[in-house]
Design a protein around this motif. Structure first.
Motif, mmCIF file in Angstrom:
data_model
loop_
_atom_site.group_PDB
_atom_site.id
_atom_site.type_symbol
_atom_site.label_atom_id
_atom_site.label_comp_id
_atom_site.label_asym_id
_atom_site.label_seq_id
_atom_site.Cartn_x
_atom_site.Cartn_y
_atom_site.Cartn_z
ATOM 1 N N LYS A 160 30.001 -46.195 -34.001
ATOM 2 C CA LYS A 160 29.163 -45.452 -33.062
ATOM 3 C C LYS A 160 27.977 -46.299 -32.623
ATOM 4 C CE LYS A 160 30.327 -40.747 -34.488
ATOM 5 N NZ LYS A 160 29.792 -39.403 -34.810
ATOM 6 N N ASN A 179 18.114 -36.643 -38.217
ATOM 7 C CA ASN A 179 18.804 -35.523 -38.863
ATOM 8 C C ASN A 179 17.798 -34.716 -39.695
ATOM 9 O OD1 ASN A 179 20.439 -33.764 -40.302
ATOM 10 N ND2 ASN A 179 22.023 -35.294 -40.703
ATOM 11 N N ARG A 217 20.485 -40.847 -39.498
ATOM 12 C CA ARG A 217 19.688 -40.211 -40.554
ATOM 13 C C ARG A 217 18.264 -39.921 -40.085
ATOM 14 N NH1 ARG A 217 22.566 -44.027 -43.657
ATOM 15 N NH2 ARG A 217 20.772 -45.458 -43.714
ATOM 16 N N LYS A 248 29.560 -48.365 -38.160
ATOM 17 C CA LYS A 248 30.494 -47.305 -38.509
ATOM 18 C C LYS A 248 29.763 -46.150 -39.182
ATOM 19 C CE LYS A 248 34.894 -49.761 -38.992
ATOM 20 N NZ LYS A 248 35.992 -50.147 -39.931
ATOM 21 N N VAL A 249 30.002 -44.948 -38.680
ATOM 22 C CA VAL A 249 29.436 -43.733 -39.267
ATOM 23 C C VAL A 249 30.603 -42.818 -39.607
ATOM 24 C CG1 VAL A 249 27.898 -41.761 -38.930
ATOM 25 C CG2 VAL A 249 27.351 -43.967 -37.866
ATOM 26 N N ASP A 250 30.798 -42.565 -40.899
ATOM 27 C CA ASP A 250 31.944 -41.771 -41.366
ATOM 28 C C ASP A 250 33.259 -42.361 -40.867
ATOM 29 O OD1 ASP A 250 30.212 -39.958 -42.632
ATOM 30 O OD2 ASP A 250 29.982 -38.792 -40.787
ATOM 31 N N GLY A 251 33.330 -43.695 -40.894
ATOM 32 C CA GLY A 251 34.567 -44.387 -40.539
ATOM 33 C C GLY A 251 34.777 -44.611 -39.057
ATOM 34 N N ASP A 309 24.004 -45.905 -38.145
ATOM 35 C CA ASP A 309 24.027 -44.996 -39.288
ATOM 36 C C ASP A 309 22.618 -44.616 -39.717
ATOM 37 O OD1 ASP A 309 23.616 -47.662 -39.968
ATOM 38 O OD2 ASP A 309 24.592 -47.507 -41.909
#
Length: 384
Positions: free
Chosen positions: A346, A309, A306, A340-343, A302
């Protein structure tokens, strides 16, 4: 070199104290003594001689109104101490040394011949100043006397005892002062930005690791949990040439700074776990890379998402690339564990890393580490 000087230098080199030394206007012979006795690499991290006005201004971030003063010596020692924190080897005590003098020169001086020196350690700043009898000595002789006093000050800060033979006259006795710091004051200095970091050495590994490199897991650790401990352990087995450390910033980009009490409470977790933790004042990874060059930072997927991004760089892809390339130039790398990234769970391979940065990111395989629990979920389960 006189025997008592050699004995003092040998004691300094055996003290497990590393120093950054800033000198201006004198005491140059002390450097020769320190560096000509075997073991100098145990003590000397860096020596800078800011002799010109511009050099001193760049060092301190301002143009001093008076270059030879107690205030400037103390400011030089503080800058040197922060520099020493960045350069030192794990497990070593560090010291910053500042010296500024106005000694005999090619043209007669209207003012006094004097010098000021300061040593900064984690718990104390000591300052001395001496006004020399004018016309009594040559420039070389004044430099020698100031070198004696500087060497004695370094030995005192290293807490070693050694014979000292002063060549000062009774009327030239040093004026000395000392300010002690407790843990709360030191942490407040980190919060206020005076100190770049404070290191708590709770790990027995600190005295066995020879590498200057650190393997760092950053976070708020509210609370520290088994996932953190396991992640750093796995990362250390992948990157086995450094000291495992946790790092916690006293400054948060989106929240008020931590209080001294909050920091001390969280630090107790690392004391109980026998782990090393660094308290810094840098919330952003590119600033952490400047503070801890050459480090391997352990992050979750996660956080990696960022970092690459452009949204977090004002929407500017070029700025994102420039900032991360600068971090790369410091020698830093990122070890990325799955999160977990947005549920959705990853790993590094799920992200499109820019070609210029790919060798900066190293994947921690899912089969070696996967923990879905977070500090936030733990706090919720405890009703906090």
């Amino acid at each position: 070199m006189e025997g008592w000087i050699r004995a003092m230098v040998e004691a300094i080199h055996s003290s497990r104290t590393q120093a950054v030394i800033f000198l201006s206007g004198g005491a140059s012979q002390a450097l020769g003594w320190l560096m000509s006795v075997p073991g100098a690499s145990n003590t000397i991290l860096e020596v800078v001689v800011p002799y010109s006005r511009i050099s001193m201004a760049q060092l301190l971030g301002k143009i001093p109104t008076q270059f030879a003063s107690q205030q400037i010596a103390e400011e030089m020692a503080l800058v040197a101490y922060n520099r020493a924190l960045k350069l030192s080897r794990p497990g070593m005590r560090v010291m910053g040394v500042g010296f500024t003098g106005s000694l005999a020169s090619a043209h007669p001086k209207h003012g006094d011949h004097r010098f000021y020196l300061s040593t900064r350690t984690y718990d104390c700043v000591r300052t001395s100043n001496v006004t020399l009898l004018k016309g009594l000595r040559t420039r070389e002789e004044e430099d020698k006397v100031s070198s004696h006093i500087l060497l004695k000050a370094i030995a005192d800060a290293c807490k070693v005892s050694a014979t000292f033979k002063s060549e000062l006259h009774d009327s030239e006795s040093p004026h000395e002062c000392e300010k002690q710091f407790d843990e709360d004051q030191e942490l407040q200095q980190v919060i206020d930005g005076q100190l770049c970091m404070k290191i708590y050495n709770f790990s027995s590994d600190m005295h066995t690791v020879n590498s200057e490199r650190k393997i760092i897991l950053s976070g708020s650790f509210n609370p520290l949990h088994d996932g953190h401990l396991r992640l750093l352990e796995i990362a250390s087995s992948i990157c086995d040439d450094g000291l495992p450390c946790f790092e916690m910033s006293a400054i948060n980009a989106d929240k008020p700074p931590l209080t001294v009490a909050e920091i001390k409470s969280r630090v107790q977790q690392f004391r109980k776990a026998g782990k090393t933790v660094i308290i810094s004042n840098q919330p952003y990874f590119y600033r952490k890379a400047e503070l801890l060059p050459g480090s391997a930072f352990v992050i979750g997927a996660d956080t990696a998402a960022r970092l690459i991004n452009p949204k977090y760089y004002g929407g500017d892809y070029g700025r994102m690339l420039d900032i991360l390339l600068e971090s790369k130039r410091t020698g830093c790398t990122f070890l990325v564990g799955g999160r977990k990234v947005d549920g959705v769970f990853k790993v590094l391979e799920d992200f499109d890393i820019p070609e210029e940065l790919k060798d900066m990111f190293i994947s921690i395989p899912e089969d070696r580490f996967r923990v879905d629990i977070s500090s936030t979920e733990i706090r919720k389960s405890r009703g906090l």
